[in-house]
Design an enzyme around this catalytic site. Structure first.
Site, PDB file in Angstrom:
ATOM      1  N   CYS A 282      -9.350 -24.605   3.983  1.00  0.00           N
ATOM      2  CA  CYS A 282     -10.727 -24.187   4.278  1.00  0.00           C
ATOM      3  C   CYS A 282     -12.103 -24.606   3.525  1.00  0.00           C
ATOM      4  O   CYS A 282     -11.901 -25.348   2.613  1.00  0.00           O
ATOM      5  CB  CYS A 282     -10.638 -22.564   3.971  1.00  0.00           C
ATOM      6  SG  CYS A 282     -11.855 -21.574   5.200  1.00  0.00           S
ATOM      7  N   ASP A 397      -6.711 -11.642   1.478  1.00  0.00           N
ATOM      8  CA  ASP A 397      -7.505 -12.449   0.501  1.00  0.00           C
ATOM      9  C   ASP A 397      -7.908 -11.604  -0.634  1.00  0.00           C
ATOM     10  O   ASP A 397      -7.743 -10.356  -0.829  1.00  0.00           O
ATOM     11  CB  ASP A 397      -8.773 -12.780   1.156  1.00  0.00           C
ATOM     12  CG  ASP A 397      -9.432 -14.050   0.214  1.00  0.00           C
ATOM     13  OD1 ASP A 397      -8.974 -14.471  -0.794  1.00  0.00           O
ATOM     14  OD2 ASP A 397     -10.222 -14.673   0.640  1.00  0.00           O
TER      15      ASP A 397
END
Length: 484
Positions: A282, A397
């Site tokens: 990412c 996360d």
């Protein structure tokens, strides 16, 4: 170690067979007297007659099996599954006999933990047109022997596959009809993406049934849109008779031509490698890093479209359209904020394959689009929240008060373990070349999402860190590294 419920059920049934015989005390005709009907005609829907299960103790213990089956037929269902296991599902061969006698032209599947050729013969005499073989309960020789006996009798064997080991067992005779259960039969938890993962490992042409976990119209669309040939539904149709009609209607009419929500899942799970997680890198901000990710074997590139040091403009994502990798845009929206039009345009043009919703979005918004929800894990309450969210996958996360992602923080080990027990593990937060080997071996994540752990500065990837990361992933999967 948690108990293996599948093994427990099979062991109990084996003990009952020793005491009562394979028919479990039910009177079975000496020969078949009911017509044999081809199983799984159109539409591709199988509705199940079941009273209870280990995951939901009481679905409807007072269920009338014949009345329930008639409801399905009235809704347009042509194939019915009957659970005949007595101890954990409160089923019986007597249910199957009654249903087939009342509805002789309906195709009936016997669903049980069958372990012998005699089980197949009894299923045939009782009136079953098809029967389930759970590959993990049988060795290769027994599985093939029971399968071939069913074919000889004119029945349709449905071979249920749960792992790469199961696929190896079945590869020798290449069954035409395969069932893949989204329910983990060891723990009885639902993992919606498991059938896509197992399907990607099958190397012969076959029809595939998606089993379990279907409760909403979105779930129906997900199964159809993901390319399965049929669906088997139990609890939802027992609890709500109208759901059978919705299923039948869905499988006799195609998805609308602009429904592109599910292409991402088919593409993503076509990239599955045995033993290795899918890898999303990412925070991509330039073409050189994107090319590096692709050359090293990345599966997904993430582009930040929210306020961040790694934020990019839609024009940059459009410039990456021709690169051979899945592309996900990360957004952070308020509770009822719609997806911005410029991001919708990226999805519809194919510049983005999916969206990662990393804010306070409601399911009513994020289920409209290709993509998935991300949640921050800080305590057991947030673990429960992640487990209750609709949709095929949830990315977990680390929690931070300062940023939505890219912080380098890790989730507490015990919280990760709890998430992994209840759903397919998609993991972000604090992953890097130094810890990824232990994380893969400790938790077996299905997808890992890494950003700051392979950077030299925010938005700038470090080639040598990325090489080491992919080498460690390959080492964990038993694959030789790049050697760079």
């Amino acid at each position: 170690m948690k108990p293996d419920i599948r093994a427990e059920i099979a062991a109990r049934r084996a003990e009952d067979i020793k005491q009562k015989g394979p028919a479990q005390g039910i009177k079975i005709p000496s020969e078949r007297i009911l017509p044999l009907v081809p199983f799984l005609q159109q539409p591709g829907v199988i509705c199940e007659v079941k009273r209870r299960s280990p995951s939901v103790d009481n679905i409807n213990t007072g269920l009338d099996p014949v009345a329930q089956a008639r409801n399905y037929v009235s809704a347009g269902i042509k194939s019915i599954s009957v659970l005949t296991e007595q101890n954990y599902f409160s089923g019986s061969l007597d249910d199957l006999i009654k249903i087939k006698t009342a509805l002789p032209q309906t195709a009936i599947l016997r669903k049980d933990f069958l372990i012998s050729e005699e089980d197949v013969e009894i299923s045939y005499k009782a009136g079953a047109d098809a029967f389930l073989l759970i590959a993990s309960l049988l060795d290769s020789e027994k599985l093939q022997s029971m399968y071939e006996l069913g074919l000889k009798l004119g029945m349709t064997p449905v071979v249920e596959l749960h792992s790469s080991d199961d696929i190896k067992k079945a590869a020798g005779f290449r069954p035409d009809l395969v069932g893949i259960n989204s329910r983990d039969l060891k723990s009885f938890t639902i993992k919606p993406l498991q059938p896509l993962k197992i399907r990607s490992m099958i190397n012969w042409d076959c029809r595939i049934i998606y089993e379990s976990g279907i409760k909403t119209e979105y779930d129906i669309d997900f199964v159809k849109g993901s390319g399965f040939n049929a669906v088997l539904v139990g609890e939802a149709v027992v609890r709500d008779a109208s759901f059978a009609e919705k299923l039948a209607a869905a499988f006799t009419s195609g998805l609308s031509s602009d429904d592109f929500r599910f292409k991402f899942w088919r593409k993503l799970y076509s990239r599955v490698r045995t033993g290795a997680p899918l890898v999303k890198i990412c925070g991509i901000t330039n073409h050189n890093d994107l090319e590096d990710v692709i050359s090293l074997g990345g599966d997904v590139a993430g582009f930040i479209l929210a306020e961040s040091p790694r934020k990019v403009e839609p024009e940059f994502i459009e410039s990456c359209l021709g690169y051979d990798i899945l592309k996900v845009g990360v957004v952070v929206l308020d509770r009822e904020e719609p997806l911005p039009g410029e991001i919708v345009a990226l999805l519809k043009s194919g510049a983005l394959d999916a969206v990662q919703f990393h804010g306070n979005e409601l399911p009513a918004e994020y289920l409209k689009w290709p993509g998935y929800k991300a949640v921050h894990i800080r305590d057991e309450e947030s673990v429960d929240e992640a487990g209750s969210l609709p949709g095929p996958a949830v990315l977990i996360d680390a929690f931070s008060r300062d940023a939505h992602g890219g912080t380098g923080k890790r989730i507490e080990t015990e919280l990760v373990r709890k998430v992994a027990e209840q759903q397919s593990l998609w993991l972000a937060g604090g992953l890097n070349p130094g810890n990824i080997y232990d994380i893969i071996n400790g938790f077996n994540p299905e997808l890992i999402d890494i950003s700051s752990g392979v950077e030299s500065a925010p938005g700038i990837k470090d080639h040598f860190k990325m090489v080491r990361l992919f080498d460690e992933i390959k080492r964990a999967a038993g694959i030789v590294g790049t050697g760079e």
